[in-house]
Design a protein around this motif. Structure first.
Motif, PDB file in Angstrom:
ATOM      1  N   PHE A 266      16.649  47.713 110.611  1.00  0.00           N
ATOM      2  CA  PHE A 266      15.575  48.692 110.738  1.00  0.00           C
ATOM      3  C   PHE A 266      14.260  48.200 110.157  1.00  0.00           C
ATOM      4  O   PHE A 266      13.379  48.979 109.826  1.00  0.00           O
ATOM      5  N   LYS A 267      14.138  46.874 110.012  1.00  0.00           N
ATOM      6  CA  LYS A 267      12.933  46.279 109.434  1.00  0.00           C
ATOM      7  C   LYS A 267      12.293  45.291 110.404  1.00  0.00           C
ATOM      8  O   LYS A 267      12.245  44.081 110.152  1.00  0.00           O
ATOM      9  N   GLU A 268      11.861  45.785 111.514  1.00  0.00           N
ATOM     10  CA  GLU A 268      11.068  45.014 112.480  1.00  0.00           C
ATOM     11  C   GLU A 268      11.840  43.876 113.160  1.00  0.00           C
ATOM     12  O   GLU A 268      11.236  42.996 113.772  1.00  0.00           O
ATOM     13  N   THR A 269      13.147  43.905 113.079  1.00  0.00           N
ATOM     14  CA  THR A 269      13.941  42.841 113.693  1.00  0.00           C
ATOM     15  C   THR A 269      14.221  43.095 115.166  1.00  0.00           C
ATOM     16  O   THR A 269      14.712  42.214 115.878  1.00  0.00           O
ATOM     17  N   GLY A 270      13.941  44.319 115.613  1.00  0.00           N
ATOM     18  CA  GLY A 270      14.171  44.640 117.012  1.00  0.00           C
ATOM     19  C   GLY A 270      15.632  44.748 117.380  1.00  0.00           C
ATOM     20  O   GLY A 270      16.008  44.534 118.538  1.00  0.00           O
ATOM     21  N   THR A 271      16.480  45.073 116.404  1.00  0.00           N
ATOM     22  CA  THR A 271      17.921  45.155 116.660  1.00  0.00           C
ATOM     23  C   THR A 271      18.499  46.549 116.463  1.00  0.00           C
ATOM     24  O   THR A 271      19.498  46.890 117.086  1.00  0.00           O
ATOM     25  N   GLY A 272      17.902  47.343 115.582  1.00  0.00           N
ATOM     26  CA  GLY A 272      18.432  48.671 115.293  1.00  0.00           C
ATOM     27  C   GLY A 272      17.562  49.773 115.855  1.00  0.00           C
ATOM     28  O   GLY A 272      16.534  49.529 116.498  1.00  0.00           O
ATOM     29  N   GLY A 273      17.958  51.014 115.630  1.00  0.00           N
ATOM     30  CA  GLY A 273      17.189  52.150 116.105  1.00  0.00           C
ATOM     31  C   GLY A 273      17.048  52.155 117.614  1.00  0.00           C
ATOM     32  O   GLY A 273      17.954  51.734 118.341  1.00  0.00           O
ATOM     33  N   VAL A 274      15.894  52.594 118.110  1.00  0.00           N
ATOM     34  CA  VAL A 274      15.701  52.629 119.556  1.00  0.00           C
ATOM     35  C   VAL A 274      15.653  51.225 120.154  1.00  0.00           C
ATOM     36  O   VAL A 274      15.906  51.038 121.347  1.00  0.00           O
ATOM     37  N   ALA A 275      15.352  50.229 119.326  1.00  0.00           N
ATOM     38  CA  ALA A 275      15.327  48.849 119.818  1.00  0.00           C
ATOM     39  C   ALA A 275      16.722  48.366 120.207  1.00  0.00           C
ATOM     40  O   ALA A 275      16.860  47.401 120.972  1.00  0.00           O
ATOM     41  N   GLY A 276      17.743  49.042 119.695  1.00  0.00           N
ATOM     42  CA  GLY A 276      19.114  48.670 120.028  1.00  0.00           C
ATOM     43  C   GLY A 276      19.739  49.546 121.091  1.00  0.00           C
ATOM     44  O   GLY A 276      20.923  49.409 121.402  1.00  0.00           O
ATOM     45  N   SER A 277      18.949  50.433 121.671  1.00  0.00           N
ATOM     46  CA  SER A 277      19.468  51.341 122.695  1.00  0.00           C
ATOM     47  C   SER A 277      19.735  50.613 124.007  1.00  0.00           C
ATOM     48  O   SER A 277      19.234  49.506 124.241  1.00  0.00           O
ATOM     49  N   GLU A 278      20.513  51.242 124.866  1.00  0.00           N
ATOM     50  CA  GLU A 278      20.837  50.633 126.155  1.00  0.00           C
ATOM     51  C   GLU A 278      19.580  50.437 127.005  1.00  0.00           C
ATOM     52  O   GLU A 278      19.425  49.423 127.683  1.00  0.00           O
ATOM     53  N   ARG A 279      18.691  51.414 126.966  1.00  0.00           N
ATOM     54  CA  ARG A 279      17.461  51.294 127.735  1.00  0.00           C
ATOM     55  C   ARG A 279      16.605  50.124 127.239  1.00  0.00           C
ATOM     56  O   ARG A 279      16.026  49.383 128.037  1.00  0.00           O
ATOM     57  N   ALA A 280      16.556  49.955 125.909  1.00  0.00           N
ATOM     58  CA  ALA A 280      15.786  48.847 125.341  1.00  0.00           C
ATOM     59  C   ALA A 280      16.355  47.504 125.796  1.00  0.00           C
ATOM     60  O   ALA A 280      15.608  46.566 126.099  1.00  0.00           O
ATOM     61  N   LYS A 281      17.660  47.419 125.874  1.00  0.00           N
ATOM     62  CA  LYS A 281      18.298  46.184 126.330  1.00  0.00           C
ATOM     63  C   LYS A 281      17.966  45.908 127.794  1.00  0.00           C
ATOM     64  O   LYS A 281      17.751  44.756 128.193  1.00  0.00           O
ATOM     65  N   GLU A 282      17.916  46.965 128.586  1.00  0.00           N
ATOM     66  CA  GLU A 282      17.544  46.812 130.000  1.00  0.00           C
ATOM     67  C   GLU A 282      16.100  46.318 130.115  1.00  0.00           C
ATOM     68  O   GLU A 282      15.790  45.443 130.939  1.00  0.00           O
TER      69      GLU A 282
END
Length: 291
Positions: A266-282
């Motif tokens: 949750f510290k700007e890594t782009g892996t957790g929170g909404v950054a880890g959502s299915e839509r974000a991966k798409e």
């Protein structure tokens, strides 16, 4: 600058019989070894840049990822219809925050206040107030010194980077800075500025930094709106005489504790929170395919 506590600024102001903004001006000049006049000239440049950069928004321009771009224009259209649930002034503030956030995503010139990702909060609040209330440029520069003092303490006592403490350190700090600045412009005293700072920061406590694909676009741009609205609500509460039961310096310490204990996802890594959502991966997969 030299201040590590808001209480230290208050005590200095009382001892030296200067206002909050003057204390920060003196500290800045001393720290950088420049005259107060030179410090003011630089802050004037910051203020001018904020105004100009907001005017340079182009609703037809998208970020390279095409994730953001037209939001400021869409909000402006909505505001002009006069149908905003939040009222005309607040709608204009929201529009300003979106415009500046989009400017940053589109690689336009911005003022990091305190960071690029949080660049929309202060301009949205201050430029809108300036335009609506016909305040002098000198007063706005004074307000920026107030904001700088709050940011100085937060940076010295905790952190300002999302990579260190999550978005509470970026949008949260920006909201706290804006809350104090607008409280000053509305005639609030130092105690009220401190209360506004504390309440704004508490309202953002625990906010994670979860940019989709590591880009400062989603959800960052829209969070600038939340920060700006939060700043105004905190200022209004403080001006109404409502106090933070937790002293502002202790609130900043609490924010640091939360940030220190926050998972790296949750510290700007782009892996957790909404950054880890299915839509974000798409989204990221589509971006990679376009490259």
């Amino acid at each position: 600058m030299s201040f590590t506590a808001m209480e230290d600024i208050r005590a200095y102001c009382e001892e030296e019989r200067v206002s909050f903004w003057e204390a920060i001006l003196i500290a800045d000049a001393d720290a950088r070894g420049v005259s107060k006049e030179k410090s003011i000239r630089l802050m004037n440049k910051m203020w001018l840049a904020m105004k100009e950069n907001l005017d340079n928004y182009d609703r037809t321009q998208y970020s390279r990822s095409h994730l953001v771009g037209p939001e400021g224009g869409l909000m402006a259209d909505y505001q002009e219809k006069g149908e905003s649930l939040c009222g005309d002034f607040m709608a204009k503030v929201m529009t300003g925050a979106l415009k500046m956030g989009c400017n940053n995503a589109c690689m336009k010139r911005i003022v990091a206040a305190p960071t690029a990702g949080a660049c929309g909060v202060l301009p949205a609040v201050l430029v809108t107030y300036y335009e609506e209330k016909q305040v002098s440029d000198d007063a706005m520069v004074e307000a920026l010194y107030v904001a700088a003092g709050v940011g100085d303490v937060i940076g010295n006592r905790a952190f300002l980077a999302g990579a260190m403490g999550g978005c509470q350190a970026e949008i949260g700090s920006a909201a706290a800075m804006a809350a104090a600045a607008i409280t000053y412009l509305k005639g609030g005293d130092i105690k009220q500025m401190m209360n506004a700072t504390a309440m704004a920061l508490k309202n953002m406590m625990g906010l994670v930094c979860d940019p989709v694909g590591g880009l400062v676009e989603v959800p960052c741009v829209k969070r600038n709106v939340a920060g700006a609205v939060n700043a105004l609500s905190a200022a209004d509460m403080a001006l109404a005489g409502i106090e933070s039961q937790i002293p502002v310096d202790q609130v900043i310490d609490a924010m640091k504790e939360v940030g220190d204990r926050m998972d790296v996802a949750f510290k700007e890594t782009g892996t957790g929170g909404v950054a880890g959502s299915e839509r974000a991966k798409e989204v990221m997969k589509n971006l990679q395919n376009r490259q």
